[in-house]
Design a protein around this motif. Structure first.
Motif, short mmCIF file in Angstrom:
data_model
loop_
_atom_site.label_atom_id
_atom_site.label_comp_id
_atom_site.label_asym_id
_atom_site.label_seq_id
_atom_site.Cartn_x
_atom_site.Cartn_y
_atom_site.Cartn_z
N VAL A 105 76.93 1.06 78.24
CA VAL A 105 75.86 2.05 78.35
C VAL A 105 74.53 1.33 78.51
N ILE A 106 73.77 1.71 79.53
CA ILE A 106 72.43 1.14 79.74
C ILE A 106 71.45 2.29 79.70
N ASP A 107 70.70 2.39 78.63
CA ASP A 107 69.72 3.46 78.46
C ASP A 107 68.36 3.02 79.00
N GLU A 108 67.57 3.98 79.45
CA GLU A 108 66.21 3.71 79.93
C GLU A 108 66.21 2.68 81.07
N VAL A 109 67.07 2.92 82.07
CA VAL A 109 67.20 1.98 83.18
C VAL A 109 65.87 1.69 83.86
N HIS A 110 65.00 2.69 83.93
CA HIS A 110 63.72 2.51 84.63
C HIS A 110 62.84 1.45 83.99
N SER A 111 63.10 1.11 82.73
CA SER A 111 62.29 0.09 82.06
C SER A 111 62.68 -1.32 82.48
N THR A 139 71.26 5.80 82.13
CA THR A 139 70.29 6.90 82.15
C THR A 139 68.92 6.35 82.53
N SER A 140 68.12 7.22 83.12
CA SER A 140 66.80 6.79 83.57
C SER A 140 65.84 7.96 83.57
N ALA A 141 64.56 7.64 83.37
CA ALA A 141 63.52 8.62 83.67
C ALA A 141 63.41 8.75 85.19
N THR A 142 62.61 9.69 85.65
CA THR A 142 62.51 9.95 87.08
C THR A 142 61.77 8.83 87.79
N TYR A 155 69.93 -1.10 74.83
CA TYR A 155 68.64 -0.43 74.79
C TYR A 155 67.55 -1.48 75.02
N PRO A 156 66.44 -1.12 75.65
CA PRO A 156 65.41 -2.12 75.94
C PRO A 156 64.70 -2.67 74.70
N THR A 157 64.77 -1.93 73.58
CA THR A 157 64.10 -2.40 72.35
C THR A 157 65.02 -2.21 71.15
#
Length: 791
Positions: free
Chosen positions: A183-189, A221-224, A106-108
């Protein structure tokens, strides 16, 4: 008054269409899928116990991709159930193979700790004995050993993976031998320098996993964003299946695009963006509407928080601030208070843009453009997470980009989001990460580390005495731990802020570059609405000592910037200079003499190209910056009530820039002073509008205008990246040069002001010069036929 009543009342009041545009997005039903036939019965029972009897279509698609052994990336909006997309296949594998392991990134830290509760609940409901734990800087020492030995699901962040797990992989043998999922969450960050580092950290992770005989599957996972598959593949280094058909429902969404009323038509000045944002927020809080206010920076957060608390009277304690620089325990307390409903509103930077659970909010106030369409949707998505009605209020400022957006809301609502850019081959990033990889495992002569010249770089490190080549392998030689010296976030060591009002206590921190502008001596540092004056900045020890004061003003610093071109590149990234020379001597740090795919930057400024120089170029530059003076600005009225000098050393940054030249004869036809005004105005418009074309924070780029640039000997505008060595933003702007100029011209031409204003050519226009017409004259001169061809 509830939210729907507030929306109805506002529309009934008939705010002028030039000031308020309303858009409504109707609710959307869910697209359901039955549980997969091979879903483990215990997992199906666990879902049903939590009220889940079917899956959204994208959740089922992710489960199917994992079942077939495909790496995948799921791209759906905020609050669409992305967590189950990776939790289901991971838990399915654990129930079938109890020895399996998974690593969650997770990024944070906050996001990892937030997701731990959800994951543990599913484990317990399914009857799995698997151990799920967060492993970060807050994990007690006595827990770490147990997690290393028996942790099935390890939730961490890239920084911890980089500095505490990979360098000590021998302690994590059971994890790496049985690693089945990453697992890599929030890929867009993970864009810019952070993403560039992470791509190399994952290369290191794959090397170590392969060493222990495992080949994990990546679930992302990523936001758009525009390029989710490309970004995920560049990060993970594997082909990805793209799952982007959203099956989750959404509630009714209202958008208000609000342009503060004009108070001076001739100057184009509007009522204060901060003041109008506070008015909207006050109205929401007064009516007990759970609200998040997103500001663009630390100072803006503190100013809005101060104004809002002062205006709320007895309800002042219902509002808190949230930003980088707050200590971890403060942030956790604020998150918990939001979830529990003990506070009604929070004023935040984009630190709360990610999916930390902060409960059910109904409204989001965006104080200006967050920097990208993707971030705009992320911030708007923090409201209305429980399928009820939600309201997002976009409050524009006197900025060319925001004035463009408030007049064209379809750009935000209908336009495809931007692409996220990373550059794993950035030489500063790559060389540091290669050192970390060599410390972890020796490199063989045939090994590669990404597409760059791995063996050439290893030979260079061997010549420097950092590695030793023996038996066809490169071994680490230095009595030093390289990961400790490498920050994934691209920042140097922070300055700690110590309050000496009473017993000394740390109240925050700030990076060294920002310290020049925020914690110089006599500066007012705002924290949770309280004003502190900086008494002493110990730059060498990285400590700022402050004391609480009763100040009726805040401070704002000016930065003097000098730019020197080091090397010119063409559009494809190949250098026009000599071939790479890795062993450039006398450069500090060592990696400064090495650049992949280009020439060694000369210590001396290269000679300007001849007359064949194209109208635009991009390349490497050296930026030298120094904080010079600061202004004292009174709260509320924003009048200048004093100033002072800043005495700090200058700082240097080697990065990339895009630039273009204006016809040299403009200086004669317009006059030097008028041309200077025009260039500053065009530079302001270009720098403000550039985030329309690249996914970046506006602070990731800076503009500089020179009437006669030393390198080009012509009027020139530079747009330079604030990241060391750059991450591709300059090259992207180079390729979108024509579109960027047309957009800037249209913004200036269609501004409603008379002679130029902050909304088109910047605040310098307020002195009464005809800056708008002068900027258009300069643009038409450089654009030529393009100005007419693109009308």
């Amino acid at each position: 008054m509830n939210l729907d009543q507030m929306v109805e009342q506002t529309l009934r009041q008939g705010v002028h269409p030039a000031e308020l545009i309303h858009r409504h997005l109707p609710p959307r039903p869910a697209i359901w899928r039955e549980f997969p036939s091979d879903l483990h019965p215990a997992l199906a029972s666990a879902l049903e116990s939590r009220g889940i009897s079917r899956l959204y279509s994208h959740q089922e698609a992710a489960f199917s991709a994992a079942r077939s052994g495909q790496h995948f990336v799921v791209v759906t909006p905020t609050a669409s159930g992305k967590t189950l997309c990776y939790n289901l296949p991971v838990l399915q594998r654990l129930l079938v193979d109890p020895e399996a392991r998974a690593l969650y990134l997770y990024p944070t830290k906050a996001l990892a700790q937030d997701q731990q509760a959800e994951l543990r609940g599913l484990l317990q409901a399914s009857g799995s004995p698997a151990l799920c734990s967060t492993y970060d800087g807050d994990t007690p020492a006595d827990r770490r050993s147990a997690i290393r030995q028996a942790g099935h699901l390890v939730l961490t962040n890239p920084d911890m993976l980089h500095a505490a797990i990979l360098p000590h992989h021998a302690r994590w043998v059971r994890l790496f031998e049985n690693l089945r999922f990453i697992v890599i969450d929030e890929v867009h960050s993970y864009r810019g320098v952070f993403g560039s580092h992470l791509a190399n950290v994952l290369r290191r992770l794959d090397r170590i996993a392969a060493f222990y005989g495992s080949s994990p599957l990546y679930a992302c996972t990523s936001a758009t964003i525009l390029n989710p598959r490309q970004l995920a593949e560049e990060l993970a280094g594997h082909s990805m299946a793209l799952i982007d058909q959203n099956g989750a429902p959404s509630g009714s969404r209202h958008f208000f695009f609000y342009n503060p009323p004009i108070i001076d038509a001739a100057a184009g000045l509007r009522r204060s963006q901060l003041g109008e944002s506070v008015s909207w927020a006050r109205r929401l809080v007064t009516n007990d509407v759970p609200t998040i206010i997103f500001a663009k920076g630390r100072l803006q957060v503190e100013l809005i928080l101060t104004y809002l608390q002062r205006s709320l009277g007895s309800k002042a304690n219902n509002v808190r601030g949230y930003r980088g620089g707050y200590l971890p325990n403060e942030r956790r307390d604020i998150e918990a208070a939001l979830r529990a409903g003990r506070i009604t509103a929070v004023v935040s930077t984009n630190a709360l843009e990610l999916g930390v659970d902060i409960g059910s909010l109904d409204a989001a106030v965006l104080v200006g453009y967050p920097g990208s369409i993707a971030s705009t949707w992320q911030q708007a998505g923090r409201a209305g997470r429980r399928l009820g009605s939600s309201l997002t209020i976009f409050v524009a400022g006197n900025d060319p980009l925001e004035q463009f957006l408030v007049r064209h809301p379809s750009y935000l609502l209908d336009q495809s989001p931007e692409a996220a850019l990373i550059n794993p081959e950035n030489i500063y990033v790559l060389m540091n990460q290669l050192k970390c990889a060599a410390f972890e495992l020796p490199f063989r002569d045939e090994d590669t580390f990404g597409p760059g010249p791995t063996q050439q770089m290893l030979a260079f490190l061997a010549e420097e005495g950092i590695l030793r080549r023996a038996g066809g392998r490169y071994h680490w030689m230095v009595d030093h731990f390289p990961a400790n010296d490498v920050s994934l976030r691209g920042t140097e060591e922070n300055v700690v802020i110590v309050d000496r009002t009473g017993p000394p206590r740390v109240i925050g921190e700030v990076d060294l570059w920002s310290a020049m502008l925020t914690v110089y001596e006599e500066a007012i540092y705002l924290h949770e609405g309280t004003a502190y004056q900086v008494e002493h900045l110990d730059y060498s020890e990285k400590k700022a000592f402050v004391r609480e004061v009763d100040a009726d003003y805040y401070t704002d610093a000016d930065l003097a910037v000098d730019l020197r071109v080091l090397d010119v590149l063409n559009g494809s990234g190949a250098a026009q200079g000599p071939p790479p020379d890795i062993a450039a001597a006398g450069r500090e740090p060592v990696l400064a003499g090495l650049r992949v795919g280009g020439s060694t930057p000369s210590v001396e400024t290269p000679s300007p190209p001849d007359a064949a120089l194209p109208g635009r170029a991009w390349g490497e530059v050296l930026i030298t910056a120094r904080a010079t003076v600061f202004k004292k600005i009174r709260f509320e009225t924003h009048e200048n009530v004093g100033w002072g000098k800043i005495h700090l050393p200058e700082r240097s940054l080697q990065t990339t820039a895009y630039w273009f030249c204006f016809p040299a004869e403009l200086e004669q036809t317009m006059g030097r002073e008028a041309l200077g005004t025009a260039l500053v105005g065009v530079a302001h418009a270009l720098g403000s509008l550039a985030p329309l074309f690249v996914l970046c924070d506006p602070r990731d780029l800076h503009a500089l205008a020179q009437v006669r640039a030393p390198f080009t000997a012509a009027p020139t505008i530079f747009l330079w990246e604030t990241t060391p060595a750059g991450v591709g933003l300059a090259e992207k702007l180079y390729t979108t040069h024509d579109e960027l100029l047309v957009t800037a011209r249209d913004r200036i031409a269609h501004c409603s002001c008379a002679a130029g204003c902050p909304a088109c050519v910047g605040a310098h226009a307020a002195v009464g010069s005809n800056a708008r017409a002068q900027a258009l004259q300069a643009l038409h001169a450089v654009m030529g036929g393009l100005a007419h061809a693109n009308r």
